[in-house]
Design an enzyme around this catalytic site. Structure first.
Site, short mmCIF file in Angstrom:
data_model
loop_
_atom_site.label_atom_id
_atom_site.label_comp_id
_atom_site.label_asym_id
_atom_site.label_seq_id
_atom_site.Cartn_x
_atom_site.Cartn_y
_atom_site.Cartn_z
N ARG A 49 0.83 -1.22 0.00
CA ARG A 49 0.00 0.00 0.00
C ARG A 49 0.86 1.27 0.00
NH1 ARG A 49 -5.48 -0.68 1.71
NH2 ARG A 49 -6.08 -2.73 0.99
N ARG A 53 -3.26 6.50 -0.05
CA ARG A 53 -3.72 7.69 0.66
C ARG A 53 -2.71 8.36 1.58
NH1 ARG A 53 -9.20 5.09 2.70
NH2 ARG A 53 -7.73 3.38 2.80
N ARG A 62 -6.28 11.68 -7.32
CA ARG A 62 -7.49 10.87 -7.27
C ARG A 62 -8.76 11.69 -7.08
NH1 ARG A 62 -8.76 6.25 -4.93
NH2 ARG A 62 -10.78 7.19 -5.20
N ASP A 98 -6.36 -3.14 -7.30
CA ASP A 98 -6.99 -3.66 -6.10
C ASP A 98 -7.34 -5.12 -6.35
OD1 ASP A 98 -8.22 -2.65 -3.38
OD2 ASP A 98 -9.58 -4.14 -4.21
N TYR A 173 -14.94 -11.82 0.32
CA TYR A 173 -15.69 -10.63 -0.08
C TYR A 173 -16.97 -11.01 -0.81
CZ TYR A 173 -11.98 -7.49 1.38
OH TYR A 173 -11.08 -6.78 2.13
O1 CP3 Z 1 0.14 -1.79 -2.40
C1 CP3 Z 1 -0.07 -0.84 -3.17
O2 CP3 Z 1 0.42 0.29 -3.00
C2 CP3 Z 1 -0.87 -1.08 -4.44
C3 CP3 Z 1 -2.26 -0.86 -4.36
C4 CP3 Z 1 -3.21 -1.80 -3.63
C5 CP3 Z 1 -4.50 -1.36 -3.26
N1 CP3 Z 1 -5.20 -2.43 -2.77
C6 CP3 Z 1 -4.99 0.00 -3.45
C7 CP3 Z 1 -6.15 0.45 -2.65
C8 CP3 Z 1 -3.12 -3.14 -3.27
C9 CP3 Z 1 -1.93 -4.08 -3.41
C10 CP3 Z 1 -4.39 -3.53 -2.74
C11 CP3 Z 1 -4.70 -4.90 -2.32
C12 CP3 Z 1 -5.88 -5.14 -1.48
N2 CP3 Z 1 -7.11 -4.57 -1.57
C13 CP3 Z 1 -5.91 -6.11 -0.48
C14 CP3 Z 1 -4.79 -7.00 -0.12
C15 CP3 Z 1 -3.80 -6.30 0.75
C16 CP3 Z 1 -4.30 -6.02 2.15
O3 CP3 Z 1 -4.41 -4.84 2.49
O4 CP3 Z 1 -4.55 -6.97 2.88
C17 CP3 Z 1 -7.21 -6.09 0.08
C18 CP3 Z 1 -7.72 -6.95 1.22
C19 CP3 Z 1 -7.97 -5.12 -0.61
C20 CP3 Z 1 -9.38 -4.77 -0.42
C21 CP3 Z 1 -9.52 -3.33 -0.08
N3 CP3 Z 1 -9.45 -2.33 -1.03
C22 CP3 Z 1 -9.65 -2.70 1.20
C23 CP3 Z 1 -9.76 -3.43 2.50
C24 CP3 Z 1 -9.64 -1.32 0.97
C25 CP3 Z 1 -9.65 -0.20 2.00
C26 CP3 Z 1 -10.99 0.43 2.19
C27 CP3 Z 1 -10.86 1.82 2.78
O5 CP3 Z 1 -11.18 2.76 2.04
O6 CP3 Z 1 -10.42 1.94 3.92
C28 CP3 Z 1 -9.53 -1.11 -0.41
C29 CP3 Z 1 -9.50 0.18 -1.13
C30 CP3 Z 1 -8.13 0.56 -1.63
N4 CP3 Z 1 -7.29 -0.26 -2.30
C31 CP3 Z 1 -7.56 1.83 -1.52
C32 CP3 Z 1 -6.31 1.77 -2.16
C33 CP3 Z 1 -5.34 2.89 -2.38
C34 CP3 Z 1 -8.21 3.03 -0.87
C35 CP3 Z 1 -9.15 3.64 -1.84
C36 CP3 Z 1 -8.97 5.12 -1.95
O7 CP3 Z 1 -7.84 5.63 -1.96
O8 CP3 Z 1 -10.01 5.78 -2.12
#
Ligand code: CP3
Length: 365
Positions: A49, A53, A62, A98, A173
């Site tokens: 990640r 953000r 974004r 994602d 999910y």
């Molecule tokens: O690692 C990186 O920098 C690359 C980007 C990345 C994202 N999601 C961007 C993202 C990666 C590798 C993921 C994987 C992901 N997504 C996982 C596996 C890794 C982990 O954290 O366990 C999982 C379980 C998800 C599912 C998911 N997507 C969640 C739980 C969330 C957070 C929800 C929230 O808003 O709190 C997301 C959204 C997400 N994925 C964001 C980003 C940058 C936030 C969205 C935003 O910026 O508006």
């Protein structure tokens, strides 16, 4: 050891998306060297990640664009992926995407709701629901592959990590309909209707395999399989209900010529099973010291991890103590890629990340 399971043979053949074409070679990459079990001149580091953000430039870019739309817009995906490389000097980029992107692209009704995570319009719980799930067609994720093409031009010698969600985490999910603390409907399905469960997992393994093979064909230098929620399972349940499907995915990627990193959260008890599923590098969350993790997987695998993301909120001296400890523990494994033990938390100070990367790079190897 895998438990004998008919599901192993029921994975539908994914379209053959592998191309044997030449890969770019990055002989000076410290990250790639560590994934091969070598000791490069400095300790390589990237953060899960890292694109997201915690960066003001990410929030600015974004603004007004949905998460999934951003993941399907090649120029935006490319720029967001490069931002942390530029700012922090990390040793690898991870594709901005994602885990639900391939599901969304295949036409499954899923959205990412800010502050909540993935939300599924119609949860998948019956044989008929599973039957209706589509396969992933290469053209549906063409924008992601275009982004990878742009990135190979932008990143120079910095390797690019592709990734996908593992079948269990995706299934959670889909079955729960969104993020879940206890995964109760998912665990109920695997026990109550094992045939439906294995059919669902086999379909998801097919989607994940296709997505990863396409990323490899497009040129990523490594892949990571995120089984973020596998730690919710006992080792027995993981081996029976999950491992055959993750092994099917990782097995298909075994000959792809890129290192395969296998990561989950809360997986201290599952590390040997996750290594059995077929990883080249085992990702370790912050709960298990890296030397302990290396022993648990038999001592033969490079490790990746494992600074608690919350430590980035502490003062620099405290961060340094933890970085030193983790570098020393990682030095006892055959190879070490420094990382967090899970993803960067949204409110993390971007400068604290940069300072931590510098501290990692200053560690003796
Ligand atoms: O690692 C990186 O920098 C690359 C980007 C990345 C994202 N999601 C961007 C993202 C990666 C590798 C993921 C994987 C992901 N997504 C996982 C596996 C890794 C982990 O954290 O366990 C999982 C379980 C998800 C599912 C998911 N997507 C969640 C739980 C969330 C957070 C929800 C929230 O808003 O709190 C997301 C959204 C997400 N994925 C964001 C980003 C940058 C936030 C969205 C935003 O910026 O508006």
């Amino acid at each position: 050891m895998t438990t004998a399971n008919p599901a192993r043979t029921s994975v539908p053949p994914a379209p053959d998306t592998r191309t044997p074409g030449p890969r770019r070679s990055l002989p000076d990459s410290a990250f790639l060297a560590a994934t091969r079990g070598e000791r490069p001149a400095h300790l390589p580091v990237w953060f899960m990640r890292q694109a997201g953000r915690s960066l003001p430039e990410y929030r600015a870019l974004r603004a007004g664009t949905g998460m999934l739309e951003s993941c399907m817009t090649p120029e935006l995906t490319c720029e967001i992926t490069v931002q942390p490389v530029r700012r922090h000097g990390v040793d690898a980029a991870i594709l901005f995407s994602d885990i639900v992107v391939p599901l969304y692209a295949a036409g499954i009704g899923v959205d990412i709701v800010a502050g909540t995570g993935p939300v599924v319009a119609e949860p998948v719980r019956t044989a008929a629901d599973v039957e209706r799930l589509p396969v992933l067609l290469p053209e549906q994720v063409a924008p992601v592959m275009d982004a990878i093409g742009l990135l190979l031009g932008e990143l120079g010698d910095t390797p690019l990590i592709g990734f996908a969600g593992a079948p269990f985490t995706l299934a959670s999910y889909l079955v729960e309909g969104g993020p879940s603390k206890n995964h109760e409907r998912t665990k109920a399905l695997m026990r109550t209707a094992p045939d439906v469960w294995h059919a669902l997992m086999a379909k998801l393994a097919g989607i994940t395999t296709t997505f990863l093979e396409l990323q490899v064909a497009a040129g990523v230098d490594a892949i990571q399989l995120f089984d973020s929620w596998a730690g919710a399972l006992s080792e027995r349940d993981y081996r029976t209900h999950v491992l055959p499907h993750s092994a099917a995915v990782l097995g298909r990627l075994a000959g792809a010529g890129v290192p395969r990193i296998h990561f989950g959260v809360g997986t201290g008890e599952l590390l040997p099973a996750m290594a059995d599923a077929g990883a080249d590098v085992i990702g370790v969350d912050w709960r298990t010291p890296l030397d302990v993790a290396a022993r648990r997987v038999g001592g033969g695998l490079p490790v990746q991890g494992n600074l608690d993301p919350a430590v980035l909120f502490a003062d620099t001296a405290s961060i340094e103590v933890e970085v030193r400890r983790i570098a020393a523990e990682g030095a006892r494994a055959p190879g070490h890629v420094f990382n967090l033990g899970h993803g960067v938390l949204p409110d993390t100070d971007a400068d604290a990340i940069t300072r931590t990367i510098e501290l990692v790079h200053a560690q003796p190897v």
